[in-house]
Design a protein around this motif. Structure first.
Motif, PDB file in Angstrom:
ATOM      1  N   LEU A  63       0.834  -1.204   0.000  1.00  0.00           N
ATOM      2  CA  LEU A  63       0.000   0.000   0.000  1.00  0.00           C
ATOM      3  C   LEU A  63       0.872   1.259   0.000  1.00  0.00           C
ATOM      4  O   LEU A  63       0.600   2.224  -0.727  1.00  0.00           O
ATOM      5  N   ARG A  64       1.940   1.233   0.773  1.00  0.00           N
ATOM      6  CA  ARG A  64       2.803   2.411   0.900  1.00  0.00           C
ATOM      7  C   ARG A  64       3.652   2.659  -0.349  1.00  0.00           C
ATOM      8  O   ARG A  64       4.121   3.776  -0.556  1.00  0.00           O
ATOM      9  N   VAL A  65       3.831   1.636  -1.149  1.00  0.00           N
ATOM     10  CA  VAL A  65       4.522   1.852  -2.425  1.00  0.00           C
ATOM     11  C   VAL A  65       3.657   2.693  -3.360  1.00  0.00           C
ATOM     12  O   VAL A  65       4.166   3.498  -4.142  1.00  0.00           O
ATOM     13  N   PHE A  66       2.330   2.535  -3.245  1.00  0.00           N
ATOM     14  CA  PHE A  66       1.426   3.221  -4.169  1.00  0.00           C
ATOM     15  C   PHE A  66       1.466   4.743  -4.034  1.00  0.00           C
ATOM     16  O   PHE A  66       1.033   5.443  -4.944  1.00  0.00           O
ATOM     17  N   ASN A  67       1.903   5.256  -2.863  1.00  0.00           N
ATOM     18  CA  ASN A  67       2.092   6.718  -2.782  1.00  0.00           C
ATOM     19  C   ASN A  67       3.522   7.069  -2.366  1.00  0.00           C
ATOM     20  O   ASN A  67       3.795   8.153  -1.879  1.00  0.00           O
ATOM     21  N   ASP A 183      -7.628  10.376  -7.203  1.00  0.00           N
ATOM     22  CA  ASP A 183      -8.109   9.297  -8.071  1.00  0.00           C
ATOM     23  C   ASP A 183      -8.189   7.988  -7.296  1.00  0.00           C
ATOM     24  O   ASP A 183      -9.085   7.172  -7.526  1.00  0.00           O
ATOM     25  N   VAL A 184      -7.210   7.795  -6.399  1.00  0.00           N
ATOM     26  CA  VAL A 184      -7.092   6.543  -5.652  1.00  0.00           C
ATOM     27  C   VAL A 184      -7.087   6.860  -4.159  1.00  0.00           C
ATOM     28  O   VAL A 184      -6.450   7.823  -3.722  1.00  0.00           O
ATOM     29  N   LEU A 185      -7.799   6.041  -3.379  1.00  0.00           N
ATOM     30  CA  LEU A 185      -7.823   6.199  -1.922  1.00  0.00           C
ATOM     31  C   LEU A 185      -7.309   4.909  -1.297  1.00  0.00           C
ATOM     32  O   LEU A 185      -7.865   3.829  -1.514  1.00  0.00           O
ATOM     33  N   LEU A 186      -6.240   5.026  -0.514  1.00  0.00           N
ATOM     34  CA  LEU A 186      -5.637   3.896   0.177  1.00  0.00           C
ATOM     35  C   LEU A 186      -6.093   3.889   1.627  1.00  0.00           C
ATOM     36  O   LEU A 186      -5.993   4.908   2.315  1.00  0.00           O
TER      37      LEU A 186
END
Length: 267
Positions: A63-67, A183-186
């Motif tokens: 998950l943390r890679v995505f932001n 656009d994306v919510l983690l």
């Protein structure tokens, strides 16, 4: 015994667009720990994707890679591809500030700013979106409504966000994140530290938000994952062992490790 899943069938992948494409992703911590191993997974647009698996399997790391949260910790490194709308977010050319307006995140523990309820939401709107004050007021209300919090706080917007209950604080953090219109919510274990009533409100919010956002959630609560997700990835020892539509994953998973996990016989 398999888990009952009362959900409509998710659309076939061929009918969906990949919002995030992860290809052969490897992640290493400072001490050399290989936390993600050749992970490849699609994140479909306007759907809820849940990552499940035992503690320490790499869910939150992914998950943390995505932001690019790992940018805050020198020595951590990533290899492979993560594409957002076909563009690599791991490239130095993709600015972190821009990325974090496109990919919002809500953490396990509520983290309201030491500001009023109103300013918790308005600060980001004013800074990133440059709206006039009357427009900010409307956006604050909209964000709080979408996070199912407006009716509870509309008469005390000047009150510090830290004085709200734990469940209200978490919904405030969701409102703060969606106010930037990412656009994306983690969501990293968003309900682990709040009460069941607040958890139910967060779940309802997740279901409503996917109309405007692509949502990725990490959770240890399998019942919650079954209720809110359209697609599920089971992770183990840093690998994406199985990925499928939620009904398939929770009723008849293919991998024996996934079967043991969702039926409570893992370990």
């Amino acid at each position: 015994m398999t888990m009952a899943v009362d959900r409509k069938e998710a659309p076939a992948p061929s009918a969906l667009r990949e919002k995030i494409s992860v290809r052969k992703l490897n992640f290493y911590y400072e001490d050399g720990t290989h936390a993600l191993v050749d992970v490849s997974v699609p994140i479909y647009e306007h759907r809820v994707t849940a990552f499940i698996g035992p503690s320490g399997c790499g869910k939150s790391t992914l998950l943390r890679v995505f932001n690019r949260m790992y940018d805050l910790y020198p020595g951590q490194r990533v290899e492979g591809e993560v594409l957002l709308d076909g563009v690599s977010i791991l490239s130095d050319d993709f600015g972190v500030e821009r990325l974090r307006t496109l990919v919002g995140m809500v953490f396990q523990k509520p983290t309201p700013f030491p500001l009023s309820i109103y300013q918790n939401i308005a600060l980001g709107i004013e800074f990133y979106r440059g709206l006039a004050r009357h427009e900010v007021d409307a956006e604050v209300e909209t964000a709080l409504r979408r996070a199912a919090l407006w009716e509870e706080v509309k008469d005390m917007l000047d009150k510090p966000g830290s004085e709200l209950s734990g469940g209200q604080q978490q919904r405030l953090c969701i409102a703060r994140a969606i106010a930037l219109r990412p656009d994306v919510l983690l969501l990293d274990e968003p309900c682990s530290s709040i009460d069941p009533i607040s958890s139910a409100k967060v779940e309802q919010t997740i279901d409503e938000l996917k109309a405007d956002h692509t949502i990725v959630i990490v959770t240890h609560n399998l019942q919650q994952a079954a209720r809110v997700s359209d697609y599920v990835g089971f992770m183990y020892l840093g690998e994406m062992v199985e990925f499928d539509v939620a009904p398939q994953m929770f009723v008849t998973p293919t991998d024996p490790r996934a079967r043991k996990f969702v039926t409570g016989r893992f370990g």
